[in-house]
Design an enzyme around this catalytic site. Structure first.
Site, mmCIF file in Angstrom:
data_model
loop_
_atom_site.group_PDB
_atom_site.id
_atom_site.type_symbol
_atom_site.label_atom_id
_atom_site.label_comp_id
_atom_site.label_asym_id
_atom_site.label_seq_id
_atom_site.Cartn_x
_atom_site.Cartn_y
_atom_site.Cartn_z
ATOM 1 N N HIS A 87 46.738 -54.167 57.451
ATOM 2 C CA HIS A 87 45.422 -54.536 57.950
ATOM 3 C C HIS A 87 44.940 -53.475 58.917
ATOM 4 O O HIS A 87 45.743 -52.905 59.656
ATOM 5 C CB HIS A 87 45.491 -55.899 58.660
ATOM 6 C CG HIS A 87 44.165 -56.559 58.778
ATOM 7 N ND1 HIS A 87 43.290 -56.283 59.786
ATOM 8 C CD2 HIS A 87 43.562 -57.469 57.971
ATOM 9 C CE1 HIS A 87 42.193 -57.003 59.601
ATOM 10 N NE2 HIS A 87 42.328 -57.734 58.512
ATOM 11 N N ASP A 98 45.618 -62.566 52.531
ATOM 12 C CA ASP A 98 45.550 -62.629 51.070
ATOM 13 C C ASP A 98 46.917 -62.755 50.411
ATOM 14 O O ASP A 98 47.003 -62.987 49.210
ATOM 15 C CB ASP A 98 44.855 -61.367 50.526
ATOM 16 C CG ASP A 98 43.387 -61.346 50.886
ATOM 17 O OD1 ASP A 98 42.763 -62.410 50.820
ATOM 18 O OD2 ASP A 98 42.871 -60.274 51.239
ATOM 19 N N HIS A 131 39.661 -55.302 50.139
ATOM 20 C CA HIS A 131 39.117 -56.340 51.035
ATOM 21 C C HIS A 131 39.420 -57.698 50.389
ATOM 22 O O HIS A 131 40.569 -58.001 50.097
ATOM 23 C CB HIS A 131 37.616 -56.039 51.210
ATOM 24 C CG HIS A 131 36.909 -56.781 52.293
ATOM 25 N ND1 HIS A 131 37.537 -57.606 53.188
ATOM 26 C CD2 HIS A 131 35.580 -56.841 52.626
ATOM 27 C CE1 HIS A 131 36.641 -58.127 54.025
ATOM 28 N NE2 HIS A 131 35.441 -57.678 53.692
HETATM 29 N N1 CMC Z 1 51.192 -50.890 50.963
HETATM 30 C C1 CMC Z 1 51.791 -49.709 51.189
HETATM 31 N N2 CMC Z 1 51.401 -48.845 52.142
HETATM 32 C C2 CMC Z 1 50.363 -49.196 52.902
HETATM 33 C C3 CMC Z 1 49.685 -50.410 52.724
HETATM 34 C C4 CMC Z 1 50.151 -51.281 51.714
HETATM 35 N N3 CMC Z 1 49.559 -52.454 51.506
HETATM 36 N N4 CMC Z 1 48.681 -50.505 53.618
HETATM 37 C C5 CMC Z 1 48.708 -49.371 54.335
HETATM 38 N N5 CMC Z 1 49.732 -48.585 53.900
HETATM 39 C C6 CMC Z 1 50.128 -47.284 54.464
HETATM 40 C C7 CMC Z 1 49.121 -46.205 54.129
HETATM 41 O O1 CMC Z 1 49.438 -45.584 52.902
HETATM 42 C C8 CMC Z 1 49.260 -45.296 55.320
HETATM 43 O O2 CMC Z 1 50.456 -44.560 55.149
HETATM 44 P P1 CMC Z 1 50.520 -43.019 55.679
HETATM 45 O O3 CMC Z 1 50.356 -43.108 57.167
HETATM 46 O O4 CMC Z 1 51.862 -42.540 55.245
HETATM 47 O O5 CMC Z 1 49.386 -42.306 55.007
HETATM 48 C C9 CMC Z 1 49.488 -46.249 56.480
HETATM 49 O O6 CMC Z 1 50.106 -47.409 55.887
HETATM 50 C C10 CMC Z 1 48.220 -46.651 57.222
HETATM 51 O O7 CMC Z 1 47.329 -47.229 56.270
HETATM 52 P P2 CMC Z 1 45.757 -46.971 56.204
HETATM 53 O O8 CMC Z 1 45.383 -46.878 54.752
HETATM 54 O O9 CMC Z 1 45.389 -45.813 57.075
HETATM 55 O O10 CMC Z 1 45.222 -48.295 56.846
HETATM 56 P P3 CMC Z 1 43.729 -48.822 56.801
HETATM 57 O O11 CMC Z 1 43.514 -49.510 58.099
HETATM 58 O O12 CMC Z 1 42.772 -47.742 56.438
HETATM 59 O O13 CMC Z 1 43.752 -49.864 55.591
HETATM 60 C C11 CMC Z 1 44.025 -51.873 54.358
HETATM 61 C C12 CMC Z 1 43.895 -51.241 55.755
HETATM 62 C C13 CMC Z 1 44.018 -53.382 54.478
HETATM 63 C C14 CMC Z 1 42.844 -51.418 53.487
HETATM 64 C C15 CMC Z 1 45.367 -51.382 53.733
HETATM 65 O O14 CMC Z 1 46.452 -51.848 54.522
HETATM 66 C C16 CMC Z 1 45.518 -51.857 52.290
HETATM 67 O O15 CMC Z 1 45.015 -51.202 51.381
HETATM 68 N N6 CMC Z 1 46.235 -53.021 52.056
HETATM 69 C C17 CMC Z 1 46.358 -53.572 50.712
HETATM 70 C C18 CMC Z 1 45.072 -54.319 50.330
HETATM 71 C C19 CMC Z 1 44.941 -55.629 51.067
HETATM 72 O O16 CMC Z 1 45.870 -56.426 51.148
HETATM 73 N N7 CMC Z 1 43.732 -55.893 51.576
HETATM 74 C C20 CMC Z 1 43.400 -57.142 52.271
HETATM 75 C C21 CMC Z 1 43.119 -56.939 53.715
HETATM 76 S S1 CMC Z 1 43.123 -58.473 54.659
HETATM 77 C C22 CMC Z 1 41.845 -59.412 54.036
HETATM 78 C C23 CMC Z 1 40.498 -58.855 54.379
HETATM 79 O O17 CMC Z 1 40.063 -58.960 55.522
HETATM 80 O O18 CMC Z 1 39.875 -58.316 53.468
#
Ligand code: CMC
Length: 429
Positions: free
Chosen positions: A307, A363, A268
């Site tokens: 996201h 971010d 986050h």
């Molecule tokens: N790098 C590589 N792969 C990714 C990333 C990433 N940053 N984000 C998602 N994926 C992949 C994930 O591994 C999954 O792949 P698969 O379908 O093969 O298993 C797919 O994309 C879908 O991801 P998810 O984990 O199901 O998505 P989510 O909605 O649960 O998570 C998130 C959203 C923001 C937590 C995630 O994208 C992430 O961890 N990003 C990196 C951390 C980050 O930048 N966070 C800040 C978010 S914006 C500011 C805020 O509001 O906090």
């Protein structure tokens, strides 16, 4: 019933049900009538990370993640970032309408009156080790304010709520600056009410021996824009925490502390600090392809990418990129920007990221700007919390005054043992 219903046939029993659809939603409690026997609890929904569950009605922030749209109270984020001050946007988020001139002046006056910290809060912060993470200090200090303002627990008193909301918005920059100065053993700087909200924050952070701190107007404006972009983002992890904790009628200080704790995680708000560490680790543009390969091979994530809601370019990231140019015209280029831009270019052409609709989020670029302005990476998430407190408080207030809301209490699917008898120690394996 009319057409705004859904017909459900329970294939276990053959029974048929008609459930109303309102605002594209069915009520989970309407499924409870679907039972296999009179003593059956009834059908529930299972949604571990709230992937498809609306937890409230809200009129504060609108996001269309596929189109990359973000609006506060109906106003597009780019128009607010271009035309407003941060405190003007706070007023809008809290009250639903933009202030007129006299409303704005009165609001600024109220905030400025409350920027000082009680001296005991200063002493409380001094109790931390010099190298304590500022996010930990912020969370603890905000929770401790609950003891300074015990009347805050009267959460159903609208005037009292307004006072605590103003206090929290006003004191966040002061707490942040004190955390920073504590680290370096610098004397604390009291707020200067001649200055704007962001200028005063810069004053409390960086004033040394000069009789009057003069903020660079381009940097102060950039900070204002960054604060506007972070002010609210509907039902994200920390806002959901704020609503859940507040739903027990806990006071706003401890509720904000809980929300800030949720924000601190690397998935986050903690991501902005992680992005800087990642860019340092990559070190140069030549190392980018290998880094992307390791992410695709499952070794960590590309921080600042992806996201839950945006499946398009995060509109905040677009505005931040413009702000970066203005900041760098004053500070000189942050060499990490070149690495970040190349990383973005390569990732956006890569099938892994394209297929999963992973774009830079808010971010990705914010840390590079903050670092160029002179903030340490450990402060980045605190810089996210300063403006987000407005969103948390607006959402908390909306929850408190919503007659449909009750204490947040999800259900579970129990997966443990069935009833069994106690085993004495001597008979255990
Ligand atoms: N790098 C590589 N792969 C990714 C990333 C990433 N940053 N984000 C998602 N994926 C992949 C994930 O591994 C999954 O792949 P698969 O379908 O093969 O298993 C797919 O994309 C879908 O991801 P998810 O984990 O199901 O998505 P989510 O909605 O649960 O998570 C998130 C959203 C923001 C937590 C995630 O994208 C992430 O961890 N990003 C990196 C951390 C980050 O930048 N966070 C800040 C978010 S914006 C500011 C805020 O509001 O906090």
């Amino acid at each position: 019933m009319g057409h705004n219903t859904i017909s459900i046939t329970d294939n276990r029993t053959g029974a048929q049900y008609e459930v109303p659809i309102t605002d594209g939603t069915i009520r989970a409690t309407d499924l409870k009538q679907i039972k296999t026997s009179p003593d059956d609890f009834g059908l529930m929904t299972y949604d571990p990370a709230f992937l498809n569950t609306a937890s409230c009605r809200s009129s504060i922030t609108y996001i269309d993640g596929d189109k990359g749209i973000l609006r506060y109270r109906g106003y597009p984020i780019d128009q607010l970032a271009e035309n407003c001050s941060f405190l003007e946007v706070c007023y809008l988020i809290l009250n639903g309408e933009l202030p007129n001139q006299s409303q704005l002046e009165e609001w600024i006056r109220l905030v400025k009156r409350r920027t000082m910290l009680h001296e005991t809060s200063k002493k409380f912060l001094e109790g931390f080790r010099y190298d304590a993470h500022p996010m930990t200090m912020l969370i603890s200090c905000v929770a401790a304010l609950s003891s300074v303002y015990p009347e805050a627990r009267h959460v159903h008193d609208a005037a009292n709520r307004k006072k605590q909301i103003t206090r929290l918005i006003a004191k966040m920059p002061t707490i942040t600056a004190y955390c920073y100065r504590h680290h370096f053993g610098l004397p604390y700087i009291y707020p200067d009410n001649d200055l704007s909200f962001t200028e005063n924050f810069m004053n409390m952070m960086w004033k040394m021996l000069e009789p009057k701190y003069v903020a660079n107007p381009i940097l102060a404006r950039a900070l204002d824009v960054l604060f506007i972009l972070h002010a609210d983002h509907e039902q994200n992890c920390s806002t959901n925490t704020m609503r859940a904790v507040g739903s027990s009628q806990a006071d706003p200080y401890v509720s904000v502390a809980a929300a800030a704790a949720a924000l601190s995680g690397p998935l986050h708000g903690g991501a902005n600090e992680e992005v800087l560490h990642m860019l340092s680790e990559i070190g140069s543009k030549d190392n980018i392809p290998a880094y992307i390969k390791s992410v695709k091979d499952g070794h960590g994530k590309l921080m600042g990418f992806g996201h839950r809601v945006y499946k398009n370019y995060d509109p905040r990231a677009r505005i931040i990129k413009q702000t970066a140019d203005e900041v760098f015209s004053v500070t000189g280029l942050n060499p990490k920007l070149e690495i970040a831009k190349e990383l973005e270019r390569i990732a956006l052409e890569d099938e892994y990221f394209v297929k999963r609709k992973l774009y830079p989020n808010v971010d990705f670029y914010s840390g590079i700007i903050y670092e160029a302005m002179g903030f340490r990476p450990s402060l980045f998430t605190v810089l996210f919390a300063i403006p987000r407190v407005v969103g948390w408080l607006a959402q908390w207030q909306e929850m408190i005054t919503d007659p449909e809301q009750k204490i947040a209490r999800p259900r579970q699917i129990y997966t443990g043992s069935d009833e069994r008898n106690f085993v004495p120690m001597t008979q255990r394996a």
